[in-house]
Scaffold this active site. Structure first.
Site, PDB file in Angstrom:
ATOM      1  N   LYS A 178       0.836  -1.199   0.000  1.00  0.00           N
ATOM      2  CA  LYS A 178       0.000   0.000   0.000  1.00  0.00           C
ATOM      3  C   LYS A 178       0.871   1.249   0.000  1.00  0.00           C
ATOM      4  O   LYS A 178       1.602   1.501   0.956  1.00  0.00           O
ATOM      5  CB  LYS A 178      -0.918   0.042   1.224  1.00  0.00           C
ATOM      6  N   GLU A 389       9.010  15.874  15.616  1.00  0.00           N
ATOM      7  CA  GLU A 389       9.314  15.949  14.190  1.00  0.00           C
ATOM      8  C   GLU A 389       8.338  16.893  13.491  1.00  0.00           C
ATOM      9  O   GLU A 389       7.120  16.728  13.598  1.00  0.00           O
ATOM     10  CB  GLU A 389       9.229  14.559  13.563  1.00  0.00           C
TER      11      GLU A 389
END
Length: 485
Positions: A178, A389
């Protein structure tokens, strides 16, 4: 071979393109223009079930296919990627927003290199034997696992998709893969290339859809025996909690908050040039970007002045224009997140030295998602801006006085993916490299990759290693055979 995609792309199951069972699609937006230019399947459990059936049916023959035959097919895929560089690069840029020159120079060539490397690697993959002093001989068999799952992110779409698929196929597994629903197009085009190269039906099945709707169903399917995932730490935790009770093999390549440690004795010009690249390449949307820049105090002001000046010269604009060094960020959701992180930095007491704003363009890119390259100063190591992040064109700069302080700052993060060290002192380079808590250390360079080396991180940056023999070992099961003499 026609690599033009229809407006509605399909899932690739058992060698043919199929619509999603639900009949539902997701709009695919070009982030540089805001235009919906295609639709991708919104797949679910029923689509996953079909793909797994196809992969299981193909596994006996593919796993028994000689390594040389697998090499020929995978190498042909690499050749076809090279032959279709322009079409694939344009599709990548339209999906992701990165400059077209970057797609041509980095993303697509690396995708073909991934296939070529593992196609060749499986021809040289070997196992161990152990002699028990005349009593017995042990040898190890390495056998493919079966049906495995590969899930890749949106930042380097074909680059990272092939980084997972190629070793899985080379080792003799069948794959249910995917790509990100945000950047599905080159994965769709890869389906066409794989068919043209002669990859047997069902060996590679590519499903499109969201993480919760499609990805989770793949991960949880009982016939999926191993999961290789690259993405956010949050999603990695969800996958780990699902597969742990099912005793599946798992490789998780997650986030990074990487230190760029600059000592006063560095090669100044090379350091400046590379630091600009490691800060803002791909709009900062690379897990290996050096988003925390640590500079020795004696050169801090000089560095700050020149780094700001060079950053201001980076041209941001239409990714199809070769003069632009920065393109669009990948999606409206991510655009809002990055701008929110910049506002948080201000609230935490940070000073924006340059950038910090969205950019409004005219013409084709009037509705595009563009953000100025941003440098932030004045924040401590434990604030959210330096701990979490951001994954955008945003870096912080911090001074340090001693080597010990540099190491303390570098290792404060909960992440540990990569680090860069700039010094001409060989002893210091080795000393600091040994003490930084990161899985990948670059000394006087950045993003220089040998595909034979292990790739992965410490702490919240993931579990396991990819690349080289590590990847082929992950996608095989070892079996010890002991023969008494």
């Amino acid at each position: 071979m026609n690599l033009n995609a229809p407006f509605q792309i399909g899932n690739f199951i058992a060698g043919i393109f199929q619509p999603p069972v639900s009949g539902k699609y997701i709009d695919n937006v070009n982030p540089a223009t805001g235009e919906v230019y295609s639709q991708t399947p919104d797949s679910g459990e029923s689509d996953v079930a079909e793909a797994v059936i196809a992969a299981k049916a193909a596994f006996p023959l593919w796993s028994a296919t000689p390594a040389e035959s697998r090499f020929k097919i995978l190498n042909r895929i690499a050749e076809l990627i090279d032959e279709n560089l322009d079409a694939l690069a344009l599709a990548e840029t339209n999906d992701n927003g990165k400059p077209l020159w970057l797609s041509k120079m980095v993303d697509i060539p690396r995708a073909s290199s991934n296939f070529r490397f593992f196609a060749t690697g499986i021809m040289h993959f070997s196992t161990e034997s152990h002699s028990m002093e005349g009593r017995a001989v042990n040898y190890t068999l390495r056998q493919p696992i079966g049906v495995v799952c590969c899930i890749s992110p949106w930042n380097l779409p074909l680059y990272l998709f092939t980084w997972k698929i190629a070793p899985a196929l080379a080792a003799g597994n069948c794959v249910v893969a995917k790509p990100s629903e945000v950047t599905p197009m080159t994965a769709y085009l890869l389906s066409i290339i794989c068919s043209e190269a002669g990859l047997p039906s069902g060996v590679l099945n590519i499903l499109h859809g969201t993480g919760p709707g499609c990805g989770s169903a793949i991960v949880a399917h009982p016939e999926i025996k191993a999961i290789s995932f690259t993405g956010s730490t949050r999603a990695g935790k969800d996958i780990a909690s699902t597969v742990a009770p099912m005793f599946k093999k798992v490789s998780l390549e997650l986030g990074g908050k990487n230190p760029n440690i600059i000592f006063a004795d560095c090669d100044w010009e090379k350091m400046m040039r590379t630091t600009l690249q490691s800060s803002f390449s791909n709009q900062g949307q690379i897990c290996l970007c050096g988003s925390r820049i640590l500079v020795e105090e004696s050169i801090y002001e000089k560095f700050k002045t020149e780094f700001i000046a060079r950053t201001k010269k980076l041209t941001v604009g239409d990714p199809l224009d070769e003069k632009n060094r920065q393109g669009a960020v990948v999606s409206k959701l991510h655009f809002d997140k990055v701008l929110g992180c910049i506002e948080l930095a201000k609230e935490e007491g940070g000073t924006i030295l340059t950038g910090g704003n969205a950019i409004k363009l005219t013409g084709r890119c009037t509705n595009g998602l563009f953000i100025e390259p941003t440098i932030i100063e004045g924040l401590g190591p434990n604030c959210r801006t330096n701990m979490e992040e951001i994954f955008g064109p945003v870096v912080t700069i911090q001074p340090f006085k001693t080597e010990e302080e540099a190491l303390q700052l570098a290792n404060t993060s909960d992440y540990g993916l990569s680090a860069t060290i700039w010094t001409q002192d060989v002893s210091r380079a080795n000393r600091v490299a040994a003490k930084v808590h990161s899985g990948i250390i670059w000394v006087n360079c950045w993003l220089l990759r040998d595909l034979r080396t292990p790739f992965g991180g410490f702490k919240n940056s993931g579990v396991g290693r990819e690349g080289g023999w590590d990847a082929l070992r992950f996608f095989t099961e070892p079996k010890n055979v002991c023969i008494e003499l």
